[in-house]
Design an enzyme around this catalytic site. Structure first.
Site, mmCIF file in Angstrom:
data_model
loop_
_atom_site.group_PDB
_atom_site.id
_atom_site.type_symbol
_atom_site.label_atom_id
_atom_site.label_comp_id
_atom_site.label_asym_id
_atom_site.label_seq_id
_atom_site.Cartn_x
_atom_site.Cartn_y
_atom_site.Cartn_z
ATOM 1 C CD1 TRP A 47 32.160 -3.995 31.030
ATOM 2 C CD2 TRP A 47 32.109 -4.953 29.048
ATOM 3 N NE1 TRP A 47 30.782 -4.443 30.773
ATOM 4 C CE2 TRP A 47 30.719 -5.109 29.675
ATOM 5 C CE3 TRP A 47 32.557 -5.390 27.946
ATOM 6 C CZ2 TRP A 47 29.790 -5.617 28.924
ATOM 7 C CZ3 TRP A 47 31.337 -6.344 27.099
ATOM 8 C CH2 TRP A 47 30.228 -6.277 27.669
ATOM 9 C CG ASP A 66 35.156 1.334 27.809
ATOM 10 O OD1 ASP A 66 34.269 1.985 27.846
ATOM 11 O OD2 ASP A 66 35.050 0.038 27.853
ATOM 12 C CE LYS A 76 26.713 -0.279 30.059
ATOM 13 N NZ LYS A 76 27.942 -0.980 29.458
HETATM 14 C C1 LIG Z 1 28.652 -1.907 28.757
HETATM 15 C C2 LIG Z 1 30.141 -1.621 28.717
HETATM 16 C C3 LIG Z 1 30.683 -2.065 27.390
HETATM 17 C C4 LIG Z 1 30.240 -2.872 26.350
HETATM 18 O O1 LIG Z 1 29.399 -1.914 25.572
HETATM 19 P P1 LIG Z 1 28.603 -2.232 24.009
HETATM 20 O O2 LIG Z 1 27.833 -0.996 23.830
HETATM 21 O O3 LIG Z 1 27.732 -3.383 24.508
HETATM 22 O O4 LIG Z 1 29.556 -2.991 23.235
HETATM 23 C C5 LIG Z 1 32.132 -1.994 27.404
HETATM 24 N N1 LIG Z 1 33.009 -1.329 28.270
HETATM 25 C C6 LIG Z 1 32.179 -0.946 29.611
HETATM 26 C C7 LIG Z 1 33.123 -0.299 30.523
HETATM 27 C C8 LIG Z 1 30.816 -0.949 29.709
HETATM 28 O O5 LIG Z 1 30.093 -0.717 30.992
#
Ligand SMILES: *Cc1c(COP(=O)(O)O)cnc(C)c1O
Length: 379
Positions: free
Chosen positions: A118, A190, A214
């Site tokens: 990611w 993020d 999550k």
């Molecule tokens: C799951 C995840 C994403 C992607 O998330 P979406 O909501 O599907 O766009 C991005 N960064 C991290 C760290 C993630 O765990």
């Protein structure tokens, strides 16, 4: 009398226990008490006679839902008033372009710490907006680790911001510290897969984003915590609805926001507060993860962890068995025993047990018992 049933005429039957621990990396498990409350509120929210999904996003009931979600979020991490809390859409992925679109001027540069799948996506998605550079990468080492100190990161003092990913959901690595870029360079993170897993000092950050599915709720909303100065920053002419300022000035609802998702995230915030907040959460998560890592380390090499020990994630635990056949067998036999969704990401393979805030300790204990049993039979 009207033929149309009005109000809560059905009494809800008791639910059977689900009998499953969900180790999915996302959407992940949710606290059962949150789901049970949602079940009530989908039917009839706050005695209004109808459910959360049917309420106007401008009505008094939703006003309360939104105000409480924001206030509880603020309370959890002691977020000061000069930070805006936004509930956006488009997932964490939309932030990959919304961040540079709003913060990176044409011809400017931004730093990216690429520590996983990611993190690398964030870096790539920023490329159309300016010169972005990798200030750190662990790609050549298969993303087995994250930097442990600032001197490992080649910061650019002129960067518009420095971006990193605090927990690498796919690799199973996590920062257990907060980087400090040079003075004047805002830190962007993020935090999708470890936000509110432990104490958080937002004043170290310019902007934090997290897809809710999550650790915070359901897919459909992304929580953004942004310093008010950055929310106002204007580096190019952007369409109105692609600016942070539009959402900051309109309580996240310049148009119809994802009302149910905001409600559910608000319920998770309330659950975190009932658990005592982020300190107890950190303790709880460390204890759960230790159970599983101890089983990996005590297996004499039968289970091999992917992450370097200093970089191990408390949220996503990744390991392999001696062969791919055994990985597959492990995952399918665990599922038969009620421990589901442990297949590693398509890019890495192996096993991944995601143990977010909502995973009960009993789920981890059951997994560890299974790991020992499986090794005895197949080792
Ligand atoms: C799951 C995840 C994403 C992607 O998330 P979406 O909501 O599907 O766009 C991005 N960064 C991290 C760290 C993630 O765990």
């Amino acid at each position: 009398m009207s033929m149309i049933a009005s109000g809560p005429v059905l009494s809800q039957p008791a639910l059977a226990p689900r009998g499953v621990y969900n180790f999915s990396a996302g959407p992940g498990c949710l606290p059962e008490e949150v789901l049970l409350q949602a079940r009530e509120d989908i039917w009839n929210l706050m005695g209004s006679g109808f459910g959360i999904m049917e309420h106007s996003h401008r009505g008094k009931t939703f006003d309360k839902v939104l105000a409480e979600a924001e206030a509880d979020c603020r309370k959890i991490a002691n977020i000061p008033a000069n930070y805006k809390i936004l509930f956006l859409t488009g997932g964490a992925t939309a932030q990959n372009w919304m961040v540079p679109m709003n913060l990176l001027p044409q011809g400017g540069t931004a730093d990216y710490v690429t520590t996983g799948y990611w993190a690398q996506k964030s870096f790539e998605h920023a490329k159309p907006f300016g010169a972005v550079r990798e200030a750190f990468s662990s790609k050549s080492e298969n993303f087995k680790f994250v930097p442990q100190k600032d001197s490992e990161i080649a910061y650019d003092a002129k960067a518009a911001y420095a971006h990193y990913t605090s927990n690498n959901t796919i690799m199973g690595t996590e920062f257990h510290w907060v980087p400090t870029p040079p003075k004047g360079v805002p830190l962007v993170c993020d935090m999708s897969s470890d936000i509110f897993a432990g104490p958080l000092d937002v004043t170290k950050f310019g902007l934090i984003y997290a897809g809710a599915q999550k650790n915070l709720g359901t897919a459909g909303t992304t929580v953004v915590i942004v310093h008010e100065d950055l929310a106002k920053k204007k580096v190019r002419e952007n369409p109105e609805f692609l600016r942070y300022e539009t959402f900051a000035a309109n309580e996240s609802r310049p148009n119809t926001p994802p009302t149910f998702n905001i409600y559910l995230t608000g319920q998770v915030f309330k659950w975190i507060l009932r658990k005592g907040g982020l300190e107890p959460m950190a303790k709880f998560n460390a204890e759960k993860a230790k159970l599983i890592y101890d089983a990996v380390d005590g297996s004499g090499g039968f289970y091999k962890g992917h992450a370097r020990p200093d970089s191990r994630s408390l949220m996503n635990i990744t390991f392999r068995l001696p062969t791919e056949e055994l990985d597959t067998k492990f995952i399918s036999e665990a599922a038969k025993q009620g421990m589901v969704d442990m297949k590693g990401h398509r890019s890495t393979g192996g096993v991944r047990a995601s143990v977010y805030n909502a995973m009960p300790r009993a789920g981890c204990v059951k997994l560890v018992d299974f790991m020992k049993e499986f090794m005895k039979k197949n080792g």
